[in-house]
Design a protein around this motif. Structure first.
Motif, PDB file in Angstrom:
ATOM      1  N   LEU A  85       0.843  -1.293  -0.134  1.00  0.00           N
ATOM      2  CA  LEU A  85       0.019   0.163  -0.001  1.00  0.00           C
ATOM      3  C   LEU A  85       1.028   1.219   0.070  1.00  0.00           C
ATOM      4  O   LEU A  85       0.401   2.404  -0.386  1.00  0.00           O
ATOM      5  N   LEU A  86       2.035   1.208   0.639  1.00  0.00           N
ATOM      6  CA  LEU A  86       2.994   2.388   0.461  1.00  0.00           C
ATOM      7  C   LEU A  86       3.318   2.950  -0.993  1.00  0.00           C
ATOM      8  O   LEU A  86       2.794   4.039  -1.195  1.00  0.00           O
ATOM      9  N   PRO A  87       3.796   2.139  -1.840  1.00  0.00           N
ATOM     10  CA  PRO A  87       3.890   2.741  -3.112  1.00  0.00           C
ATOM     11  C   PRO A  87       2.631   2.897  -4.052  1.00  0.00           C
ATOM     12  O   PRO A  87       2.580   3.622  -4.630  1.00  0.00           O
ATOM     13  N   TRP A  88       1.449   1.919  -3.438  1.00  0.00           N
ATOM     14  CA  TRP A  88       0.340   1.965  -4.367  1.00  0.00           C
ATOM     15  C   TRP A  88      -0.383   3.580  -4.011  1.00  0.00           C
ATOM     16  O   TRP A  88      -0.908   4.117  -4.923  1.00  0.00           O
ATOM     17  N   GLN A  89      -0.441   3.855  -2.729  1.00  0.00           N
ATOM     18  CA  GLN A  89      -1.114   5.022  -2.361  1.00  0.00           C
ATOM     19  C   GLN A  89      -0.318   6.217  -2.924  1.00  0.00           C
ATOM     20  O   GLN A  89      -0.887   7.283  -3.514  1.00  0.00           O
ATOM     21  N   GLN A 152      18.438  -5.534   1.585  1.00  0.00           N
ATOM     22  CA  GLN A 152      17.931  -5.189   0.651  1.00  0.00           C
ATOM     23  C   GLN A 152      17.161  -3.665   0.513  1.00  0.00           C
ATOM     24  O   GLN A 152      16.785  -3.339  -0.383  1.00  0.00           O
ATOM     25  N   VAL A 153      16.955  -3.257   1.877  1.00  0.00           N
ATOM     26  CA  VAL A 153      16.410  -1.931   2.126  1.00  0.00           C
ATOM     27  C   VAL A 153      17.183  -0.967   1.372  1.00  0.00           C
ATOM     28  O   VAL A 153      16.661   0.294   1.175  1.00  0.00           O
ATOM     29  N   PHE A 159      13.237   1.465  -6.156  1.00  0.00           N
ATOM     30  CA  PHE A 159      11.845   1.174  -6.273  1.00  0.00           C
ATOM     31  C   PHE A 159      11.213   2.271  -5.922  1.00  0.00           C
ATOM     32  O   PHE A 159       9.844   2.484  -6.883  1.00  0.00           O
ATOM     33  N   LEU A 160      11.304   3.225  -5.125  1.00  0.00           N
ATOM     34  CA  LEU A 160      10.631   4.417  -5.118  1.00  0.00           C
ATOM     35  C   LEU A 160      10.698   5.443  -6.214  1.00  0.00           C
ATOM     36  O   LEU A 160       9.720   5.931  -6.576  1.00  0.00           O
ATOM     37  N   MET A 161      11.854   5.432  -6.879  1.00  0.00           N
ATOM     38  CA  MET A 161      12.199   6.067  -8.158  1.00  0.00           C
ATOM     39  C   MET A 161      11.190   5.668  -9.353  1.00  0.00           C
ATOM     40  O   MET A 161      10.774   6.406  -9.999  1.00  0.00           O
ATOM     41  N   LEU A 162      10.978   4.459  -9.211  1.00  0.00           N
ATOM     42  CA  LEU A 162      10.296   3.476 -10.261  1.00  0.00           C
ATOM     43  C   LEU A 162       8.942   3.969  -9.997  1.00  0.00           C
ATOM     44  O   LEU A 162       8.128   3.966 -11.217  1.00  0.00           O
ATOM     45  N   THR A 163       8.362   3.938  -9.044  1.00  0.00           N
ATOM     46  CA  THR A 163       7.116   4.512  -8.506  1.00  0.00           C
ATOM     47  C   THR A 163       6.836   5.847  -9.101  1.00  0.00           C
ATOM     48  O   THR A 163       5.679   5.971  -9.751  1.00  0.00           O
ATOM     49  N   ILE A 164       7.749   6.650  -8.915  1.00  0.00           N
ATOM     50  CA  ILE A 164       7.308   8.100  -9.139  1.00  0.00           C
ATOM     51  C   ILE A 164       7.457   8.252 -10.765  1.00  0.00           C
ATOM     52  O   ILE A 164       6.630   8.828 -11.443  1.00  0.00           O
ATOM     53  N   ILE A 165       8.435   7.715 -11.483  1.00  0.00           N
ATOM     54  CA  ILE A 165       8.469   7.551 -12.899  1.00  0.00           C
ATOM     55  C   ILE A 165       7.321   7.031 -13.566  1.00  0.00           C
ATOM     56  O   ILE A 165       6.649   7.334 -14.528  1.00  0.00           O
ATOM     57  N   GLY A 223       5.995  -4.904 -10.818  1.00  0.00           N
ATOM     58  CA  GLY A 223       7.500  -4.827 -10.296  1.00  0.00           C
ATOM     59  C   GLY A 223       7.730  -3.808  -9.260  1.00  0.00           C
ATOM     60  O   GLY A 223       8.809  -4.133  -8.315  1.00  0.00           O
ATOM     61  N   VAL A 224       6.943  -2.707  -9.231  1.00  0.00           N
ATOM     62  CA  VAL A 224       7.110  -1.625  -7.951  1.00  0.00           C
ATOM     63  C   VAL A 224       6.608  -2.548  -6.691  1.00  0.00           C
ATOM     64  O   VAL A 224       7.425  -2.481  -5.656  1.00  0.00           O
ATOM     65  N   VAL A 225       5.501  -3.184  -6.509  1.00  0.00           N
ATOM     66  CA  VAL A 225       5.019  -3.773  -5.315  1.00  0.00           C
ATOM     67  C   VAL A 225       5.827  -4.851  -4.925  1.00  0.00           C
ATOM     68  O   VAL A 225       6.305  -5.112  -3.809  1.00  0.00           O
ATOM     69  N   ASP A 226       6.208  -5.821  -5.880  1.00  0.00           N
ATOM     70  CA  ASP A 226       7.261  -6.856  -5.437  1.00  0.00           C
ATOM     71  C   ASP A 226       8.372  -6.429  -5.164  1.00  0.00           C
ATOM     72  O   ASP A 226       9.115  -6.819  -4.086  1.00  0.00           O
ATOM     73  N   GLY A 227       8.987  -5.163  -5.921  1.00  0.00           N
ATOM     74  CA  GLY A 227      10.148  -4.641  -5.224  1.00  0.00           C
ATOM     75  C   GLY A 227      10.293  -4.108  -4.005  1.00  0.00           C
ATOM     76  O   GLY A 227      10.979  -4.368  -3.160  1.00  0.00           O
ATOM     77  N   PHE A 228       9.354  -3.524  -3.537  1.00  0.00           N
ATOM     78  CA  PHE A 228       9.229  -2.937  -2.123  1.00  0.00           C
ATOM     79  C   PHE A 228       8.815  -4.102  -1.040  1.00  0.00           C
ATOM     80  O   PHE A 228       9.563  -4.121  -0.078  1.00  0.00           O
ATOM     81  N   ARG A 229       8.284  -5.388  -1.458  1.00  0.00           N
ATOM     82  CA  ARG A 229       7.981  -6.329  -0.440  1.00  0.00           C
ATOM     83  C   ARG A 229       9.462  -6.961  -0.262  1.00  0.00           C
ATOM     84  O   ARG A 229      10.013  -7.511   0.532  1.00  0.00           O
ATOM     85  N   TRP A 230      10.229  -7.111  -1.397  1.00  0.00           N
ATOM     86  CA  TRP A 230      11.547  -7.784  -1.589  1.00  0.00           C
ATOM     87  C   TRP A 230      12.625  -6.775  -0.918  1.00  0.00           C
ATOM     88  O   TRP A 230      13.422  -7.450   0.233  1.00  0.00           O
ATOM     89  N   ALA A 231      12.493  -5.555  -0.958  1.00  0.00           N
ATOM     90  CA  ALA A 231      13.260  -4.520  -0.210  1.00  0.00           C
ATOM     91  C   ALA A 231      12.912  -4.575   1.318  1.00  0.00           C
ATOM     92  O   ALA A 231      14.021  -4.502   2.045  1.00  0.00           O
ATOM     93  N   LEU A 232      11.831  -4.400   1.698  1.00  0.00           N
ATOM     94  CA  LEU A 232      11.522  -4.352   3.120  1.00  0.00           C
ATOM     95  C   LEU A 232      11.202  -5.436   3.916  1.00  0.00           C
ATOM     96  O   LEU A 232      11.712  -5.724   4.978  1.00  0.00           O
ATOM     97  N   LEU A 233      10.870  -6.588   3.281  1.00  0.00           N
ATOM     98  CA  LEU A 233      10.801  -7.842   3.820  1.00  0.00           C
ATOM     99  C   LEU A 233      11.812  -8.871   3.663  1.00  0.00           C
ATOM    100  O   LEU A 233      11.713  -9.792   4.655  1.00  0.00           O
ATOM    101  N   GLY A 234      12.370  -8.635   2.776  1.00  0.00           N
ATOM    102  CA  GLY A 234      13.693  -9.716   2.483  1.00  0.00           C
ATOM    103  C   GLY A 234      13.211 -10.769   1.848  1.00  0.00           C
ATOM    104  O   GLY A 234      14.067 -11.895   2.184  1.00  0.00           O
ATOM    105  N   ARG A 235      11.903 -11.033   1.388  1.00  0.00           N
ATOM    106  CA  ARG A 235      11.894 -12.452   0.653  1.00  0.00           C
ATOM    107  C   ARG A 235      12.352 -12.594  -0.574  1.00  0.00           C
ATOM    108  O   ARG A 235      13.200 -11.652  -1.221  1.00  0.00           O
ATOM    109  N   SER A 236      12.393 -13.909  -0.841  1.00  0.00           N
ATOM    110  CA  SER A 236      12.954 -14.030  -2.309  1.00  0.00           C
ATOM    111  C   SER A 236      12.402 -13.573  -3.294  1.00  0.00           C
ATOM    112  O   SER A 236      11.028 -13.710  -3.441  1.00  0.00           O
TER     113      SER A 236
END
Length: 272
Positions: A85-89, A152-153, A159-165, A223-236
């Motif tokens: 929801l962070l990048p989506w909002q 990864q954070v 990924f934030l830049m990708l959201t803005i673009i 790609g944005v949402v998966d990127g945020f989850r990867w960076a913040l949660l460290g999932r594969s």
């Protein structure tokens, strides 16, 4: 007295990057104006930046977490949905504001010349304040659930830049189209709502069947949402091909949007 005459760009690729740099202070003032207008005469003020994603997270947690019991790759559903929801909002709010930025500033457009690109850009950049406030809430939630940050954070700004673009690409298209076709303001809310459910915000993108994943990756917000989850949660990060497809789509979308915006800029003052 020396006079400087500024004409709007002509042609399809008249980017005039030097002019954008010359007017950079205007972008700052437009962004600051949008921030002040957003919270002017509101009772809760900046608290809306917390309440909107928080209430959406609660709703998603009840419907998709408790009732539908969608898989969350081992993370608590509130954290799983809030990181998306962070990048989506940020994207949704930026897209809605950018799409109407030219029409709502018609007095400026008809009276003086400046890079019109700054109007949708300022609408998008002002949303970073809300993002920063909501991000602090996420850090508190991660501390509560004892989820540590990983290395990864450090890639989160990418990924934030990708959201803005992505928001800027869609914003250029919609804002320019809105000048000519006022139906756009009615289409935009529906588009945002449809885009939400086409993006893995409430669910994991791994739920998409393998044969559809490459097509699904054409949605740049995947790609944005998966990127945020990867960076913040460290999932594969299992969907790397989808991420790179999203990046390519964003770049193409941005380039074509910029060309169309520059082309239509010559007629903004007449049509607005």
């Amino acid at each position: 007295m020396n006079e400087k005459i500024l004409d709007p760009p002509k042609g399809w690729l008249s980017l005039r990057l030097g002019e954008l740099w010359e007017f950079r202070e205007l972008l700052y003032f437009l962004t600051w104006r949008d921030i002040k207008v957003r919270y002017k005469q509101t009772v809760l003020g900046a608290a809306w930046a917390i309440l909107q994603p928080l209430m959406t997270m609660v709703l998603f947690s009840v419907i998709f977490g408790r009732l539908a019991k969608l898989p969350t790759e081992g993370f608590p559903y509130p954290i799983f949905s809030y990181t998306a929801l962070l990048p989506w909002q940020l994207f949704a709010r930026a897209l809605g504001d950018a799409s109407s930025s030219l029409v709502s500033n018609q007095n400026m457009i008809t009276k003086l010349y400046f890079p019109r690109l700054f109007l949708p850009a300022s609408s998008i950049l002002s949303g970073l304040v809300d993002f920063g406030i909501a991000f602090l809430v996420l850090l508190a939630m991660m501390f509560y659930y004892r989820i540590p940050l990983s290395w990864q954070v450090l890639l989160l700004p990418v990924f934030l830049m990708l959201t803005i673009i992505t928001a800027m690409a869609a914003g250029m298209w919609l804002s320019a189209l809105n000048v000519r076709f006022r139906d756009v303001k009615y289409v935009t809310p529906f588009l945002i709502q449809f885009w939400l459910y086409a993006t893995p915000v409430a669910y994991a993108s791994s739920l998409i069947p393998q044969k559809w994943q490459l097509l699904y990756g054409l949605n740049p917000m995947v790609g944005v949402v998966d990127g945020f989850r990867w960076a913040l949660l460290g999932r594969s990060f299992e969907l790397v091909p989808m991420f790179f497809i999203s990046v390519v789509v964003v770049l193409v979308f941005f380039a074509t949007g910029l060309i169309y915006f520059q082309r239509m800029e010559q007629t903004f003052a007449d049509l607005v």
